[in-house]
Motif scaffolding. Structure first.
Motif, PDB file in Angstrom:
ATOM      1  N   SER A   1       0.866  -1.173   0.000  1.00 55.02           N
ATOM      2  CA  SER A   1       0.000   0.000   0.000  1.00 55.02           C
ATOM      3  C   SER A   1       0.904   1.224   0.000  1.00 55.02           C
ATOM      4  O   SER A   1       1.771   1.355   0.865  1.00 55.02           O
ATOM      5  N   VAL A   2       0.701   2.073  -0.975  1.00 54.33           N
ATOM      6  CA  VAL A   2       1.607   3.192  -1.221  1.00 54.33           C
ATOM      7  C   VAL A   2       0.841   4.502  -1.083  1.00 54.33           C
ATOM      8  O   VAL A   2      -0.191   4.694  -1.729  1.00 54.33           O
ATOM      9  N   MET A   3       1.330   5.389  -0.241  1.00 53.54           N
ATOM     10  CA  MET A   3       0.755   6.726  -0.158  1.00 53.54           C
ATOM     11  C   MET A   3       1.491   7.628  -1.138  1.00 53.54           C
ATOM     12  O   MET A   3       2.719   7.643  -1.178  1.00 53.54           O
ATOM     13  N   ARG A   4       0.712   8.378  -1.936  1.00 54.67           N
ATOM     14  CA  ARG A   4       1.294   9.283  -2.925  1.00 54.67           C
ATOM     15  C   ARG A   4       0.755  10.692  -2.679  1.00 54.67           C
ATOM     16  O   ARG A   4      -0.455  10.896  -2.622  1.00 54.67           O
ATOM     17  N   ILE A   5       1.666  11.645  -2.538  1.00 57.55           N
ATOM     18  CA  ILE A   5       1.305  13.051  -2.397  1.00 57.55           C
ATOM     19  C   ILE A   5       1.963  13.804  -3.550  1.00 57.55           C
ATOM     20  O   ILE A   5       3.176  13.672  -3.772  1.00 57.55           O
ATOM     21  N   SER A   6       1.185  14.584  -4.287  1.00 55.19           N
ATOM     22  CA  SER A   6       1.724  15.252  -5.460  1.00 55.19           C
ATOM     23  C   SER A   6       1.113  16.631  -5.635  1.00 55.19           C
ATOM     24  O   SER A   6      -0.027  16.883  -5.240  1.00 55.19           O
ATOM     25  N   SER A   7       1.887  17.512  -6.232  1.00 52.04           N
ATOM     26  CA  SER A   7       1.448  18.880  -6.467  1.00 52.04           C
ATOM     27  C   SER A   7       0.723  18.971  -7.812  1.00 52.04           C
ATOM     28  O   SER A   7       0.847  18.073  -8.657  1.00 52.04           O
ATOM     29  N   PRO A   8      -0.016  20.047  -8.038  1.00 53.67           N
ATOM     30  CA  PRO A   8      -0.751  20.208  -9.294  1.00 53.67           C
ATOM     31  C   PRO A   8       0.188  20.143 -10.496  1.00 53.67           C
ATOM     32  O   PRO A   8       1.279  20.699 -10.495  1.00 53.67           O
TER      33      PRO A   8
END
Length: 309
Positions: A60-67
């Motif tokens: 399970s991978v958490m991904r946080i990304s900008s616009p």
């Protein structure tokens, strides 16, 4: 002339900063990411739809990304699901047989500019018509193994352009999985979200309940999800879950990302290199190369399909 100057000025502008955070295992070289092990407080807020037996769970991978952040077009060898917690993402998907049109090498496509592709260099890409899905907070997208996908974080306004009507599809009650109905990009306006009872929570992190129209940029509706499910700053938070739907013997032991080809496929690729070298030793300016290459391809297609049947 004026428009050409504007275009040149835009081309000379530095690329805007992009941010991307991907969770890793405690030993990134040996262990896949596990949200429950690394972030137990956050994992408690994520309830997975019952799409696979618990014992087949891989990561399970958490991904946080900008616009504007876009991941390259690639495929994974495991079934997986993408759960959108905050912000908006656009996903383009192609079936496995589109690999030739995507010029896939390894597990990735070299075509990075999807809006303005170099069709002189990649002419077959014109035939690679993708399926479009736009994910809002609370949405879950199932991505089958071997399906190529390209995922980009986008603003709510951009999402409206891709997916008109989805912004006001109603509210979640926190007990149903919201499924995405997919359509080719040529008819993206026909895509709608549909509620599927009995599917379990798609996720319930940080107030994903509430109307999509209230998850917008500042003055867009003033909804209830300001604390977690909204798209007010354009950043995206999502959880990507992978599981092994095949026997474990098919998967490489040292694959911590879930994108290394199956063991047997890797062996076949190595054998193919030897076959290619042998065929290249045939007389170059004759029909021998074409004849034996075609004969071998026909044999492979016939025998593999027969064994599959």
């Amino acid at each position: 002339h004026h428009s050409n100057q504007q275009q040149q000025q835009q081309d000379q502008q530095p690329y805007p900063e992009r941010y991307y955070l991907r969770s890793m295992g405690s030993d990134p070289r040996k262990e896949p990411s596990n949200l429950e092990a690394s972030f137990p407080e956050l994992a408690a807020d994520v309830t997975l739809p019952p799409l696979f037996p618990p014992e087949t769970f891989f990561s399970s991978v958490m991904r946080i990304s900008s616009p504007g952040l876009r991941l390259w077009t690639h495929y994974d060898v495991m079934d997986n699901m993408l759960l959108q917690v905050r912000g908006v993402k656009r996903a383009l998907l192609w079936p496995p047989l589109a690999a030739e049109d995507l010029y896939t090498s390894g597990s990735s496509s070299p075509i990075t500019n999807l809006e303005h592709p170099d069709l002189e260099r990649y002419p077959r890409f014109a035939a690679a018509v993708p399926i479009l899905a736009v994910l809002f907070p609370g949405d879950t997208l199932f991505i089958p193994a071997l399906w190529h996908h390209n995922v980009q974080t986008c603003s709510l306004d951009e999402a409206r352009a891709f997916f008109p009507g989805a912004v006001a599809t109603g509210s979640h009650d926190g007990q149903q999985a919201r499924l995405i109905s997919l359509a080719p990009t040529g008819d993206s306006s026909s895509m709608r979200g549909s509620e599927a009872g009995g599917g379990g929570e798609s996720l319930s992190a940080g107030g994903c309940e509430g109307s999509h129209s209230g998850a917008g940029n500042g003055g867009d509706g003033g909804g209830k999800n300001d604390g977690g499910g909204g798209a007010d700053n354009g950043f995206s938070i999502s959880v990507n879950v992978f599981w092994r739907h095949l026997d474990a013997s098919f998967y490489p032991r040292k694959d911590v990302y879930g994108n290394k080809d199956l063991v047997q496929a890797t062996a076949a690729d190595a054998a193919a290199e030897n076959v290619i070298q042998a065929l290249q030793q045939l007389p170059p300016h004759s029909e021998y190369r074409a004849f034996y290459t075609q004969r071998l391809l026909c044999r492979i297609m016939r025998d593999v399909h027969q064994n599959h049947a």
